[in-house]
Motif scaffolding. Structure first.
Motif, PDB file in Angstrom:
ATOM      1  N   ILE A   1       1.014  -1.218  -0.146  1.00 49.96           N
ATOM      2  CA  ILE A   1      -0.145  -0.037   0.039  1.00 49.96           C
ATOM      3  C   ILE A   1       0.807   1.324   0.059  1.00 49.96           C
ATOM      4  CG2 ILE A   1      -1.554   1.386   1.474  1.00 49.96           C
ATOM      5  CD1 ILE A   1      -2.853  -1.402   2.458  1.00 49.96           C
ATOM      6  N   LEU A   2       1.876   1.143   1.021  1.00 50.53           N
ATOM      7  CA  LEU A   2       2.789   2.535   0.915  1.00 50.53           C
ATOM      8  C   LEU A   2       3.799   2.615  -0.285  1.00 50.53           C
ATOM      9  CD1 LEU A   2       3.694   2.406   4.931  1.00 50.53           C
ATOM     10  CD2 LEU A   2       1.751   3.692   3.635  1.00 50.53           C
ATOM     11  N   ASN A   3       4.042   1.435  -0.795  1.00 47.67           N
ATOM     12  CA  ASN A   3       4.873   1.507  -2.163  1.00 47.67           C
ATOM     13  C   ASN A   3       3.882   2.075  -3.194  1.00 47.67           C
ATOM     14  OD1 ASN A   3       7.330   0.397  -1.935  1.00 47.67           O
ATOM     15  ND2 ASN A   3       6.496  -1.768  -1.720  1.00 47.67           N
ATOM     16  N   SER A   4       2.640   1.690  -3.299  1.00 47.86           N
ATOM     17  CA  SER A   4       1.803   2.395  -4.332  1.00 47.86           C
ATOM     18  C   SER A   4       1.712   3.879  -4.144  1.00 47.86           C
ATOM     19  CB  SER A   4       0.531   1.697  -4.036  1.00 47.86           C
ATOM     20  OG  SER A   4       0.285   0.393  -4.405  1.00 47.86           O
ATOM     21  N   ILE A   5       1.581   4.380  -2.772  1.00 47.24           N
ATOM     22  CA  ILE A   5       1.636   5.904  -2.669  1.00 47.24           C
ATOM     23  C   ILE A   5       2.885   6.639  -3.019  1.00 47.24           C
ATOM     24  CG2 ILE A   5       1.403   7.719  -0.856  1.00 47.24           C
ATOM     25  CD1 ILE A   5      -0.299   5.662   0.613  1.00 47.24           C
ATOM     26  N   ALA A   6       3.940   5.985  -2.537  1.00 49.29           N
ATOM     27  CA  ALA A   6       5.333   6.398  -3.200  1.00 49.29           C
ATOM     28  C   ALA A   6       5.592   6.494  -4.307  1.00 49.29           C
ATOM     29  CB  ALA A   6       6.215   5.493  -2.341  1.00 49.29           C
ATOM     30  N   LEU A   7       5.078   5.578  -5.329  1.00 50.72           N
ATOM     31  CA  LEU A   7       5.386   5.743  -6.852  1.00 50.72           C
ATOM     32  C   LEU A   7       4.712   7.019  -7.355  1.00 50.72           C
ATOM     33  CD1 LEU A   7       6.442   4.262  -9.185  1.00 50.72           C
ATOM     34  CD2 LEU A   7       4.419   2.941  -9.316  1.00 50.72           C
TER      35      LEU A   7
END
Length: 321
Positions: A158-164
């Motif tokens: 989830i946090l990876n998706s936001i970071a991208l």
């Protein structure tokens, strides 16, 4: 609005599995074309996961893992070994301090929030080193249960998706150089796929630095996993060593010393970037409603605090030093 859309499609998709598969395959195929960027592919995957679901969910994890490794090795054919060593050395001290700091903070948050010890540790390791790969490597060592692994992976993805989406925007606002942005991505974004995706959107130099530093960082899985066995007093699980990093180094060496490969490496790199975009689509399509519901508030809060802290601390160090 979203519920209305989901209810509209619910009947046809549930009754017609073939239709779901066709739509999924078409969406995946579109990710192989250059007009679909990594963030767009991730968003497509998330939308499909929420509306029609991933019809190949049982194969998703293995496919994502394999495709990511192949794509990263392919990117190695576009890099020079001497430049990569220089980039890796720049991120060495940042890597040590960020890993130690993140694990220490994670331990403190686990006590403060009274979280499950293993779940909290997996979240901390995933944030400190390389996301899902680190979680997968450490899980058997600490004998983590399936639910504990799922929660940690869910938070990281989830946090990876936001970071991208967020990192390239912040990088442009602050006018970060290619070198600064590549280093920041490698330190502050959990998973290799999102690191490479964000850096690729920012520029080729950022991509080279981010990939090299992140893979050098991933090697810390081995000592951390061994220390984890001592910390949790477990010794039966086997450490999953990321051997593909060795193939990545070999690819860089071939590209650096083979004139023929150097003259034709753009074809390999283009295919590798397409593979990475498809990987992000598969990651997005794996964020099902079940995964999102399993996370929980306190573990998510721990993951968010860890990620925000490492992001802001590393950005400040890179920007002002």
């Amino acid at each position: 609005m979203t519920e209305r859309i989901k209810s509209y499609f619910k009947g046809p998709f549930q009754k017609n599995t073939l239709l779901r598969k066709v739509i999924f395959i078409i969406a995946a195929a579109l990710c192989l074309f250059p007009f679909v960027s990594p963030p767009t592919a991730l968003l497509m995957g998330i939308i499909i996961a929420q509306i029609i679901g991933n019809p190949y969910l049982h194969l998703n994890n293995k496919a994502t893992h394999l495709l990511l490794q192949i794509s990263v090795v392919g990117l190695g054919f576009g890099m020079n070994i001497k430049e990569a060593i220089h980039a890796g050395s720049q991120g060495f001290l940042f890597t040590i301090f960020s890993i130690v700091g993140t694990l220490t903070l994670g331990l403190g948050l686990a006590k403060a929030f009274k979280l499950d010890k293993i779940t909290s540790y997996l979240i901390s390791v995933g944030t400190a080193i390389c996301g899902g790969s680190a979680i997968a490597a450490v899980s058997p060592v600490v004998q983590a249960k399936e639910k504990q692994i799922s929660i940690a992976l869910g938070i990281v993805f989830i946090l990876n998706s936001i970071a991208l989406f967020v990192f390239p925007v912040v990088g442009n606002i602050l006018h970060l150089s290619q070198q600064q942005f590549g280093l920041w991505c490698a330190i502050a974004i959990h998973d290799t796929s999102s690191v490479v995706g964000a850096a690729a959107k920012y520029g080729n130099e950022a991509l080279e630095i981010a990939t090299t530093v992140k893979l050098a960082r991933a090697l810390w899985i081995i000592p951390v996993a061994l220390l984890s066995a001592t910390f949790f007093k477990q010794g039966k699980g086997k450490v999953k060593i990321p051997y593909f990093i060795g193939y990545f180094i070999i690819a860089m060496c071939i590209n650096s010393y083979s004139p023929w490969v150097l003259a034709h490496n753009q074809v390999i790199v283009t295919i590798a970037k397409a593979g990475l975009t498809l990987t992000l689509f598969l990651i997005g399509s794996g964020l099902s409603k079940k995964v999102l519901k399993s996370v929980g508030l306190k573990p998510m809060l721990q993951g968010l605090i860890l990620w925000t802290t490492i992001s802001l601390a590393s950005l400040s160090a890179i920007y002002y030093l």
